[in-house]
Write an enzyme that holds these catalytic residues in place. Structure first.
Site, PDB file in Angstrom:
ATOM      1  N   ASP A  51      44.628  62.785  32.856  1.00 22.02           N
ATOM      2  CA  ASP A  51      45.568  64.111  32.439  1.00 22.02           C
ATOM      3  C   ASP A  51      45.971  64.337  33.565  1.00 22.02           C
ATOM      4  O   ASP A  51      45.603  65.172  34.566  1.00 22.02           O
ATOM      5  CB  ASP A  51      44.784  65.110  31.822  1.00 22.02           C
ATOM      6  CG  ASP A  51      45.514  66.187  31.440  1.00 22.02           C
ATOM      7  OD1 ASP A  51      46.800  66.043  31.429  1.00 22.02           O
ATOM      8  OD2 ASP A  51      44.979  67.234  30.867  1.00 22.02           O
TER       9      ASP A  51
ATOM     10  N   ASP B 154      54.267  63.653  32.131  1.00 22.52           N
ATOM     11  CA  ASP B 154      52.973  64.402  31.725  1.00 22.52           C
ATOM     12  C   ASP B 154      52.428  63.176  31.044  1.00 22.52           C
ATOM     13  O   ASP B 154      52.914  62.590  29.932  1.00 22.52           O
ATOM     14  CB  ASP B 154      52.929  65.539  30.984  1.00 22.52           C
ATOM     15  CG  ASP B 154      51.582  66.001  30.509  1.00 22.52           C
ATOM     16  OD1 ASP B 154      50.720  66.028  31.339  1.00 22.52           O
ATOM     17  OD2 ASP B 154      51.595  66.391  29.212  1.00 22.52           O
TER      18      ASP B 154
END
Length: 506
Positions: free
Chosen positions: A176, A374
């Site tokens: 992440d 992201d």
């Protein structure tokens, strides 16, 4: 022409001006105005992801590693095929898609909340009680791990298989770029969600070491507490997901490429949320507690496989930037060091640059706005004005395709059930210096069911923050060079020679 007289200078001025114009025109013109979507192949994957049975495959476990000192280099991992963690519980692709989009919306809310709190100077510890009762300096070189898609889990995350502890226990972990704190579910569990691998047992590792309350790592946490001199942590994600436990250091092993010591991570005894199958999370953000920051990596790169794929790619640290990478400035928000902001200057559809004010992509003085890359967000979010311009241009260029009603956050969808392939306008991201990244059609026109409904995979946001999501990133190696302060995008397979030529000139 040995002397540098006026005629000589004029000749070279014209020469370089000519090639500059050629380079500029090719970077803009030679990007194909349209690109082909293979409808049949996309629909086949919607069936494959539901019928995939991981038990039919043998998981490849890395050999036992000898832990190296952090200063040693040349950590390289051979790429192995990996498979999704377990058979999905969804009975059809549409319910799988809806579950994923629900998760994605929660993810975006969480990112926006993180920015809002940072801009306002509010810490999470100011908003809630610290913790429930139950609850060194490594480096790297060419460190890699396999990356697989988590799509079959009903979420948009991607996973990497890592070893934790000595001897190393192999676990699937979410990767992440929007998080900094690393953590893993630990026994004994007060409350742990289901994961594909056995729960990590700290007592079985000789390298497990609790961090003290006065350690720099403990002080760097947003939310921490102290119990018997040992550091406790809490991380929440804005969607009801959270992890609570001991903050420790451990050894992390990357397959056959080597291992690094003393990585600070959370040993979570109370964990809840939509992590689905993974044992924990590796934070790849820009904060001091993230994995790349702890190993002082000079660069980070990853390639995200097709979201419905059971194949793998790699996560790499300190690897050279691909020579064909389209680069853009890496921008940082002074209010928040976690996110990777990228200098986006515009978007074009079918070769026509959209009239979007550059201010819509910029970070203002307060820390609001900007565009981040992201890995955990699936669908790219654009400010409403920018999105409307993009959508309207795409709809204009697809007037010959049969439209159908929207699905969840997608307001532009098509019935392609009678098609085997379609030609659609090329969507291209533009960066400073004339750099351009054309997207393949499958990265923005995606199936939402197995019957042939495809939707335009962008969405509007009323938030100031724009996000380039992983659907648009798939099949592209994304690299972050911390030393050069650039973000690179390198499509793994160039579908058009003209695109390669254009970016060479660009």
């Amino acid at each position: 022409m040995a002397d540098g007289g006026p005629g000589f200078c004029f000749f070279w001025a014209v020469f370089f001006a000519y090639f500059f114009c050629v380079a500029l025109s090719r970077s803009l013109i030679e990007i194909p105005k349209t690109t082909v979507l293979d409808v049949s192949a996309s629909l086949q994957k919607t069936h494959n992801v539901l019928s995939f049975n991981p038990e039919a495959f043998q998981t490849l476990h890395p050999k036992e590693q000898t832990t190296t000192e952090p200063s040693l280099a040349s950590l390289v991992l051979s790429i192995h095929p990996r498979h999704t963690l377990h058979k999905p519980t969804h009975t059809d692709y549409k319910t799988l898609t809806l579950a994923r989009l629900k998760r994605d919306a929660a993810r975006v809310r969480s990112l926006n909340t993180k920015v809002d709190l940072a801009v306002k100077g509010i810490k999470k510890s100011d908003l809630k009680p610290l913790l429930m009762e139950n609850a060194v300096q490594p480096s790297s070189k060419d460190l890699e791990g396999p990356v697989i898609s988590g799509m079959s889990q009903g979420s948009g995350e991607y996973f990497s298989r890592l070893g934790i502890g000595v001897p190393a226990k192999q676990l699937y972990m979410v990767i992440d770029t929007g998080s900094d704190v690393n953590w893993v579910q630990c026994a004994p569990c007060t409350d742990c969600y289901d994961q594909a691998d056995p729960i990590y047992e700290p007592s079985s590792s000789s390298s497990y070491s609790p961090l003290s309350c006065d350690s720099e790592q403990c002080k760097s946490l947003d939310v921490s507490a102290c119990r018997n001199g040992s550091c406790l942590y809490q991380v929440s994600y804005g969607d009801g997901s959270y992890t609570v436990g001991d903050f420790v250091t451990e050894t992390i092993t990357f397959g056959n490429s080597g291992a690094v010591n003393n990585i600070a991570l959370g040993c979570g005894h109370d964990n809840e949320g939509l992590f689905i199958g993974a044992a924990g999370l590796i934070g790849l953000g820009g904060g001091s507690l993230s994995f790349p920051s702890q190993i002082k990596a000079s660069s980070l790169s990853y390639c995200l496989v097709d979201r419905d794929s059971s194949s793998s790619s790699t996560l790499e640290f300190d690897a050279p930037e691909p020579s064909d990478a389209v680069t853009a400035p890496l921008l940082r928000n002074t209010q928040l060091d976690t996110f990777y902001y990228v200098g986006l200057t515009g978007i074009s559809v079918g070769g026509e640059l959209l009239s979007i004010p550059p201010s819509l992509f910029a970070v203002d003085e307060s820390g609001n706005g900007g565009v981040i890359v992201d890995s955990g967000t699936a669908v790219t979010r654009l400010k409403t004005e920018a999105y409307n311009s993009l959508r309207d241009a795409f709809v204009k260029g697809t007037g010959d395709l049969p439209s159908t009603s929207g699905v969840a956050l997608f307001d532009t969808c098509y019935d392609l059930s009678s098609k085997t392939s379609v030609e659609v306008p090329t969507v291209t991201f533009h960066f400073p210096g004339g750099k351009s990244l054309p997207l393949p059609a499958k990265n923005y026109l995606v199936p939402v069911d197995s019957q042939g409904t495809f939707c335009f995979a962008f969405a509007p946001t009323s938030s100031a923050l724009s996000i380039i999501g992983n659907i648009q990133q798939q099949g592209t190696r994304v690299s972050v060079d911390f030393q050069k302060s650039v973000v690179g995008f390198s499509p793994m397979i160039w579908q058009h020679g003209a695109m390669a030529l254009a970016n060479w000139f660009g």
